[in-house]
Design a protein around this motif. Structure first.
Motif, PDB file in Angstrom:
ATOM      1  N   HIS A 166      -6.933  10.607  -1.082  1.00  0.00           N
ATOM      2  CA  HIS A 166      -6.824   9.902   0.193  1.00  0.00           C
ATOM      3  C   HIS A 166      -7.259   8.440   0.024  1.00  0.00           C
ATOM      4  O   HIS A 166      -6.569   7.515   0.480  1.00  0.00           O
ATOM      5  CB  HIS A 166      -7.691  10.615   1.234  1.00  0.00           C
ATOM      6  CG  HIS A 166      -7.738   9.928   2.554  1.00  0.00           C
ATOM      7  ND1 HIS A 166      -6.699   9.967   3.456  1.00  0.00           N
ATOM      8  CD2 HIS A 166      -8.699   9.150   3.120  1.00  0.00           C
ATOM      9  CE1 HIS A 166      -7.016   9.262   4.518  1.00  0.00           C
ATOM     10  NE2 HIS A 166      -8.223   8.743   4.344  1.00  0.00           N
ATOM     11  N   ALA A 167      -8.386   8.216  -0.665  1.00  0.00           N
ATOM     12  CA  ALA A 167      -8.904   6.853  -0.843  1.00  0.00           C
ATOM     13  C   ALA A 167      -7.940   6.005  -1.674  1.00  0.00           C
ATOM     14  O   ALA A 167      -7.703   4.833  -1.369  1.00  0.00           O
ATOM     15  CB  ALA A 167     -10.282   6.902  -1.521  1.00  0.00           C
ATOM     16  N   LEU A 168      -7.351   6.611  -2.716  1.00  0.00           N
ATOM     17  CA  LEU A 168      -6.420   5.863  -3.574  1.00  0.00           C
ATOM     18  C   LEU A 168      -5.119   5.554  -2.817  1.00  0.00           C
ATOM     19  O   LEU A 168      -4.557   4.470  -2.958  1.00  0.00           O
ATOM     20  CB  LEU A 168      -6.133   6.645  -4.862  1.00  0.00           C
ATOM     21  CG  LEU A 168      -7.348   6.799  -5.795  1.00  0.00           C
ATOM     22  CD1 LEU A 168      -7.031   7.736  -6.963  1.00  0.00           C
ATOM     23  CD2 LEU A 168      -7.834   5.441  -6.319  1.00  0.00           C
ATOM     24  N   ALA A 169      -4.693   6.498  -1.984  1.00  0.00           N
ATOM     25  CA  ALA A 169      -3.486   6.275  -1.182  1.00  0.00           C
ATOM     26  C   ALA A 169      -3.712   5.150  -0.171  1.00  0.00           C
ATOM     27  O   ALA A 169      -2.831   4.305   0.046  1.00  0.00           O
ATOM     28  CB  ALA A 169      -3.079   7.573  -0.474  1.00  0.00           C
ATOM     29  N   GLU A 170      -4.892   5.129   0.422  1.00  0.00           N
ATOM     30  CA  GLU A 170      -5.220   4.068   1.388  1.00  0.00           C
ATOM     31  C   GLU A 170      -5.188   2.700   0.720  1.00  0.00           C
ATOM     32  O   GLU A 170      -4.718   1.717   1.292  1.00  0.00           O
ATOM     33  CB  GLU A 170      -6.623   4.298   1.968  1.00  0.00           C
ATOM     34  CG  GLU A 170      -6.613   5.123   3.234  1.00  0.00           C
ATOM     35  CD  GLU A 170      -7.900   4.980   4.038  1.00  0.00           C
ATOM     36  OE1 GLU A 170      -8.929   4.588   3.456  1.00  0.00           O
ATOM     37  OE2 GLU A 170      -7.847   5.271   5.238  1.00  0.00           O
ATOM     38  N   LEU A 171      -5.717   2.673  -0.496  1.00  0.00           N
ATOM     39  CA  LEU A 171      -5.754   1.426  -1.248  1.00  0.00           C
ATOM     40  C   LEU A 171      -4.332   0.945  -1.557  1.00  0.00           C
ATOM     41  O   LEU A 171      -4.004  -0.229  -1.387  1.00  0.00           O
ATOM     42  CB  LEU A 171      -6.531   1.670  -2.551  1.00  0.00           C
ATOM     43  CG  LEU A 171      -7.056   0.466  -3.286  1.00  0.00           C
ATOM     44  CD1 LEU A 171      -8.019  -0.322  -2.416  1.00  0.00           C
ATOM     45  CD2 LEU A 171      -7.773   0.920  -4.561  1.00  0.00           C
ATOM     46  N   ALA A 172      -3.494   1.896  -1.987  1.00  0.00           N
ATOM     47  CA  ALA A 172      -2.103   1.563  -2.309  1.00  0.00           C
ATOM     48  C   ALA A 172      -1.375   1.065  -1.058  1.00  0.00           C
ATOM     49  O   ALA A 172      -0.619   0.092  -1.104  1.00  0.00           O
ATOM     50  CB  ALA A 172      -1.397   2.787  -2.895  1.00  0.00           C
ATOM     51  N   ALA A 225      -2.732  -0.390   1.517  1.00  0.00           N
ATOM     52  CA  ALA A 225      -3.266  -1.704   1.901  1.00  0.00           C
ATOM     53  C   ALA A 225      -2.627  -2.818   1.081  1.00  0.00           C
ATOM     54  O   ALA A 225      -2.483  -3.946   1.537  1.00  0.00           O
ATOM     55  CB  ALA A 225      -4.780  -1.711   1.733  1.00  0.00           C
ATOM     56  N   LYS A 226      -2.268  -2.491  -0.171  1.00  0.00           N
ATOM     57  CA  LYS A 226      -1.658  -3.491  -1.065  1.00  0.00           C
ATOM     58  C   LYS A 226      -0.243  -3.819  -0.627  1.00  0.00           C
ATOM     59  O   LYS A 226       0.240  -4.926  -0.836  1.00  0.00           O
ATOM     60  CB  LYS A 226      -1.645  -2.957  -2.503  1.00  0.00           C
ATOM     61  CG  LYS A 226      -2.891  -3.369  -3.284  1.00  0.00           C
ATOM     62  CD  LYS A 226      -2.732  -2.948  -4.736  1.00  0.00           C
ATOM     63  CE  LYS A 226      -4.082  -2.619  -5.349  1.00  0.00           C
ATOM     64  NZ  LYS A 226      -3.971  -1.642  -6.431  1.00  0.00           N
ATOM     65  N   ASN A 227       0.457  -2.816  -0.065  1.00  0.00           N
ATOM     66  CA  ASN A 227       1.872  -3.016   0.294  1.00  0.00           C
ATOM     67  C   ASN A 227       2.037  -3.744   1.635  1.00  0.00           C
ATOM     68  O   ASN A 227       1.129  -3.828   2.406  1.00  0.00           O
ATOM     69  CB  ASN A 227       2.591  -1.668   0.347  1.00  0.00           C
ATOM     70  CG  ASN A 227       2.676  -1.075  -1.047  1.00  0.00           C
ATOM     71  OD1 ASN A 227       2.624  -1.808  -2.042  1.00  0.00           O
ATOM     72  ND2 ASN A 227       2.752   0.241  -1.144  1.00  0.00           N
TER      73      ASN A 227
END
Ligand code: ZN
Length: 573
Positions: free
Chosen positions: A563-569, A571-573
């Motif tokens: 979940h945390a890694l998906a949120e980060l990804a 946020a980048k897009n």
């Protein structure tokens, strides 16, 4: 540590290097190849030069001194502690960890002193049953308000009160439990090693999960049935830890039950019996995936008042920025709680300052020494390194919980947490306990470094007590960050078998959370030095590795990481 031990260690490092190369060539998992062998001599040299008895003893002597008054939250001792820690970090060349150049992250602690009736009464088809405060039940308020009122709520037995998709387990089966009082068993299923890790207590087996699980069902309250076996401690511990004032972070709109209660097994047996149920049969029925909630036909109303208080304390943090353009925005966080119990009930000697020398002046001292070693490296690590001294751990992991809710790095960029709570004062050991063993790829790093020190890595010695969930690494795990959490070894060099364990148990009985947790001449620092050096090298290896550490597949916190890694990804897009 003696010279011969250092030499023996160097030989072992070389040996481990040779072994690792072979293992790496055969291994299909390149991430696991990061071991002690990858630590350059220059890094080890700095660890040995900076992590010494002097570097550890001096901050402990200061933090545990009478002048710091036990470092209770929102006291002068608390403020002095924070100023000291921030000053040390600044002097080492660290950057302030928080927004607008702040070294400290302040937050409120809400105190709740509830006044429960002496008797809690329940209406059943067969009449009325009363449970007595303290002897039969203990409860705390789930709501941060002066008056709490539960009217005519029905009791429903919900087995373990667990929903865990990774184990295909759901005790609620979609039944509407809004407004009910959920009666739950403690612990998690423990009879099958493939189900909830067998005897090991997972988060699902802890009271904090159970109360928040009940809140998600919009229940009015939850009652956990205490048994010494399922709790790992006697009823008196429930009485002493839940009977007084409770501390929390300010409510932030999350779902909450109105009352969080415990009863003795005997009291619950009496309560359900007069409604025509056999507690043993109810419990037996919950040992199955097919279990469904059982309405007990018992109703209760409960009104109580709270005395509310609010004080302010703060986490302290500094960052050493990483030197790699890609990995630098990621961070390895060392944490140690700086708070203790302040001034309280005097012990037999009349001492009323809770010095907290082991707990956790020693952890702060280790993180300071490690932070200094990182600052002295000939080259900065690739990832950033943060030293975080959290507040309010003794009040319920409050500072780390606040940090996890308001992290200075997004959760997906926190590579790992290395949390230090306490330290070895008995001397060098042949073993080292890794409480977090079995949970993440960090195991390999820890095992390699322990081997290089000529030591054996062992898992949690008390897996049923849930130590992993009882210090600040747990707050990081909840947001998906894997952690290394060690506890001292017990096989002390030069002492007979069983001596270390015996001394450790004696300390828990006589000094743990007592004014007598003080620095004195009996401390042997050699084990703590070795442990802190290992912690430093572990953080360095994590900071250098190409890949982020990962949870073991199927771990209870793997989903939080995704979940945390998906949120980060996103946020980048
Ligand atoms: Zn502690």
């Amino acid at each position: 540590m003696t010279e011969s031990r250092i030499l023996a260690r160097l030989v072992l490092v070389t040996l481990a290097a040779a072994l690792t190369v072979t293992a790496a060539a055969a291994s299909p998992r390149p991430a696991a190849a990061v071991t002690a062998a990858a630590v350059p001599a220059a890094v080890e040299k700095v660890a040995r030069a900076d992590i010494t008895q002097r570097a550890l003893a001096a901050p402990i002597r200061f933090l545990a001194s009478d002048l710091l008054e036990g470092r209770g939250p929102a006291t002068r001792g608390d403020e002095l502690t924070r100023l000291y820690l921030q000053t040390e970090l600044e002097g080492m060349g660290y950057q302030p960890a928080f927004a607008n150049g702040a070294w400290q992250q302040s937050f409120d602690v809400v105190g709740l002193k509830a006044q429960f009736p002496k008797a809690w009464s329940f209406t059943e088809p067969g009449g009325k049953v009363e449970l007595a405060w303290r002897d039969d039940f203990i409860a705390v308020s789930g709501l941060q308000q002066e008056k709490v009122n539960i009217a005519n709520a029905e009791l429903v037995f919900v087995g373990y009160g667990i929903q865990a998709s990774e184990f295909q387990w759901d005790d609620y089966k979609g039944v509407n439990l809004a407004g009910k009082i959920l009666v739950m068993m403690n612990n998690d299923p423990d009879w099958d090693p493939n189900l909830f890790a067998g005897k090991r207590r997972l988060y699902y087996g802890r009271w904090d999960y159970k109360y928040s699980s009940a809140a998600h069902q919009k229940a009015a309250g939850a009652i956990i049935i205490h048994t010494p076996a399922s709790a790992g401690y006697p009823w008196q511990v429930v009485q002493s830890s839940w009977g007084g004032e409770q501390f929390e972070l300010p409510a932030a709109g999350e779902e909450r039950v109105s009352v969080k209660a415990w009863t003795t097994e005997e009291a619950m047996r009496r309560l359900v019996k007069s409604a025509g149920f056999d507690l043993d049969k109810l419990i037996e029925s919950a040992h199955s995936r097919d279990f469904k909630p059982v309405p007990l036909g018992i109703k209760t109303s409960l009104a109580f008042t709270n005395v509310l208080s609010r004080v302010r304390t703060a986490n302290v943090g500094g960052v050493l920025p990483g030197n790699d353009p890609k990995l630098g925005p990621q961070v390895v966080i060392y944490s140690a709680h700086h708070d203790h119990f302040g001034i309280g009930e005097p012990d037999k000697s009349g001492d009323k300052i809770y010095h907290g020398a082991v707990d956790n002046a020693s952890g702060c001292a280790q993180v300071l020494a490690i932070a200094r070693a990182f600052a002295h490296l000939p080259q900065r690590p690739r990832r950033s390194v943060m030293a975080l001294f959290v507040a309010g751990e003794e009040r319920g992991l409050l500072g780390s919980a606040y940090y996890a809710q308001h992290p200075s790095f997004p959760a997906g960029r926190i590579a790992a947490n290395i949390n230090i709570d306490g330290g070895n004062i008995l001397g060098p050991t042949r073993d080292l306990t890794l409480v977090s063993l079995g949970k993440s790829s960090l195991d390999d790093i820890a095992a390699g470094l322990a081997r290089a020190q000529g030591r054996t890595l062992v898992g949690d010695q008390y897996p049923d007590r849930g130590y992993y969930y009882r210090s600040d690494q747990f707050s990081f795990a909840k947001i998906g960050v894997p952690a290394l959490f060690f506890s001292e070894g017990t096989d002390v060099i030069g002492k007979p078998a069983g001596w270390g364990r015996q001394k450790h148990d004696e300390w828990e009985l006589k000094q743990y959370h007592q004014p007598s947790d003080k620095l004195d001449g009996t401390w042997n620092f050699d084990g703590m030095i070795e442990d802190a050096q290992l912690d430093m090298l572990a953080g360095w290896l994590i900071a250098q590795a190409q890949a982020l550490p990962a949870w073991k597949p199927g771990d209870e916190f793997e989903a939080a990481r995704k979940h945390a890694l998906a949120e980060l990804a996103a946020a980048k897009n």
